[in-house]
Design a protein around this motif. Structure first.
Motif, mmCIF file in Angstrom:
data_model
loop_
_atom_site.group_PDB
_atom_site.id
_atom_site.type_symbol
_atom_site.label_atom_id
_atom_site.label_comp_id
_atom_site.label_asym_id
_atom_site.label_seq_id
_atom_site.Cartn_x
_atom_site.Cartn_y
_atom_site.Cartn_z
ATOM 1 N N ASP A 26 0.846 -1.203 0.000
ATOM 2 C CA ASP A 26 0.000 0.000 0.000
ATOM 3 C C ASP A 26 0.878 1.248 0.000
ATOM 4 N N PRO A 27 0.863 1.994 -1.113
ATOM 5 C CA PRO A 27 1.715 3.172 -1.234
ATOM 6 C C PRO A 27 1.401 4.238 -0.179
ATOM 7 N N ASP A 28 0.251 4.126 0.480
ATOM 8 C CA ASP A 28 -0.111 5.108 1.501
ATOM 9 C C ASP A 28 0.112 4.568 2.910
ATOM 10 N N ALA A 29 0.830 3.472 3.011
ATOM 11 C CA ALA A 29 1.076 2.889 4.325
ATOM 12 C C ALA A 29 1.610 3.943 5.292
ATOM 13 N N SER A 30 1.034 3.982 6.480
ATOM 14 C CA SER A 30 1.435 4.986 7.469
ATOM 15 C C SER A 30 2.716 4.564 8.179
ATOM 16 N N VAL A 31 3.313 5.509 8.860
ATOM 17 C CA VAL A 31 4.517 5.218 9.630
ATOM 18 C C VAL A 31 4.203 4.186 10.715
ATOM 19 N N SER A 32 3.017 4.267 11.291
ATOM 20 C CA SER A 32 2.607 3.292 12.302
ATOM 21 C C SER A 32 2.623 1.877 11.733
ATOM 22 N N GLU A 33 2.025 1.718 10.551
ATOM 23 C CA GLU A 33 1.989 0.394 9.936
ATOM 24 C C GLU A 33 3.388 -0.142 9.687
ATOM 25 N N ILE A 34 4.233 0.716 9.152
ATOM 26 C CA ILE A 34 5.605 0.307 8.859
ATOM 27 C C ILE A 34 6.312 -0.123 10.139
ATOM 28 N N ALA A 35 6.112 0.672 11.186
ATOM 29 C CA ALA A 35 6.731 0.338 12.469
ATOM 30 C C ALA A 35 6.239 -1.023 12.958
ATOM 31 N N LYS A 36 4.936 -1.248 12.797
ATOM 32 C CA LYS A 36 4.348 -2.507 13.256
ATOM 33 C C LYS A 36 4.971 -3.679 12.494
ATOM 34 N N VAL A 37 5.070 -3.549 11.179
ATOM 35 C CA VAL A 37 5.672 -4.596 10.360
ATOM 36 C C VAL A 37 7.125 -4.837 10.765
ATOM 37 N N ALA A 38 7.810 -3.760 11.108
ATOM 38 C CA ALA A 38 9.218 -3.884 11.492
ATOM 39 C C ALA A 38 9.369 -4.456 12.906
#
Lengths: 189, 189
Positions: A26-38
């Motif tokens: 998702d090109p609009d992935a939020s910083v929160s989502e990215i952090a969660k994935v990481a």
DNA sequence: AGCAACTCAAACACTGGTGTTCAATTTACG
DNA sequence: CGTAAATTGAACACCAGTGTTTGAGTTGCT
């Protein structure tokens, strides 16, 4: 900030990979989502990247850097048509995976920056097409840039069709190659 | 709500056209922007459309409806290649203008709804390609749907190149036609 | 003329994102 | 072991969008 501590390096690597993964979905992935994935706190992300745009920039650069070695193995010598087929075979899925990431980048980075990041991989394809034209294997009544663009465009289309379930994964590369080779052939083939 | 008053009808028409215009420039155009383009208050928009999604739906339907008559004039008889060239000539800019609008729709409407709205115009192209295949003018070793998709894909690519200033408006249709006809030709052309 | 339909700005509540600060805790490393 | 670096959730201010309400003003229709 001479040298980062080992856990910091690990975090950065995880965040970078997570950003590539999340933004590719998702090109609009939020910083929160990215952090969660990481598997990392949101604040940690901001600890390493000043803002979302810089993170997207780093993610795109990371993805391109990762792709490079795999593509360098492709044999681009010999018959240009066969070489192009090999290149398509081993790169079209990659190009597709980066597409969503590229959209993310286009939303937050200046076009000039995008162009810079893509310069190296784009050049490889351009060179092959140029050679094909010189050797009479590819048509010369259309600009090289146009032909390269058509190749990209058809690869993306195949990716769309695959996502939509209208195309089998195994067929895709063949379809692309057969289509593009026809489009690239000199007129009185 | 038997019949709308004249000023209401005027507002609705203005909003619809403004939505098409604004969303064709930016698929994320806000309701405020659309209202501004329509020369109308934001509240008025909500007075006629319950929410943004419904407005986008109506805008896409409006754009497609508007396009129909112009495309119905195109002569699709005779040599399939020539017919395809004529169709490209008169529709590629249109397809491009709708692209951003289509993205807006894809962001807020279910895929089934999008498919419904596009059914009529898509069918016209499919028919022409089918006929070309039957008459031996187009290749049959690839599915019709794939060929139609490639056509769309190349048209969009031309639009991108035009936007990027790498292609002159006058050249575009020719490039598309020459490219697609080659891609569509039977193998031993 | 008079009424209902329409318009509109202002204000509101709500959502979901960004980016910052803080204080407590954990972890790497010399 | 001790210290500096790194991580964390919670809380905060901020912004931009959506959708609603209100109340006053305008305009079409008969």
């Amino acid at each position: 900030m001479a040298v980062k501590r080992a856990d910091a390096q690990r975090s950065i690597a995880a965040i970078l990979q997570a950003a590539v993964d999340a933004l590719s979905r998702d090109p609009d992935a939020s910083v929160s989502e990215i952090a969660k994935v990481a598997g990392v706190g949101r604040v940690t992300v901001y600890g390493h990247f000043p803002n979302r745009a810089d993170l997207v920039d780093a993610a795109l650069a990371h993805a391109i850097e990762q792709a490079h070695p795999g593509l360098d193995d492709v044999d681009l010598t010999g018959d240009p048509g066969a070489a192009l087929t090999r290149l398509i075979e081993s790169s079209w899925q990659l190009v597709d995976r980066s597409r969503s990431l590229l959209i993310a980048a286009q939303n937050v980075l200046p076009p000039s920056r995008i162009l810079d990041l893509h310069a190296a991989p784009a050049e490889r394809v351009r060179k092959l097409v140029e050679r094909g034209r010189d050797e009479g294997a590819f048509r010369t009544d259309l600009p090289t840039e146009w032909l390269v663009g058509v190749l990209h465009s058809v690869m993306h289309h195949a990716a769309d069709e695959l996502n939509a379930g209208r195309l089998e994964s195994g067929q895709a590369a063949g379809y692309i190659a057969v289509t593009v080779l026809a489009a690239f052939s000199p007129i009185s083939g």
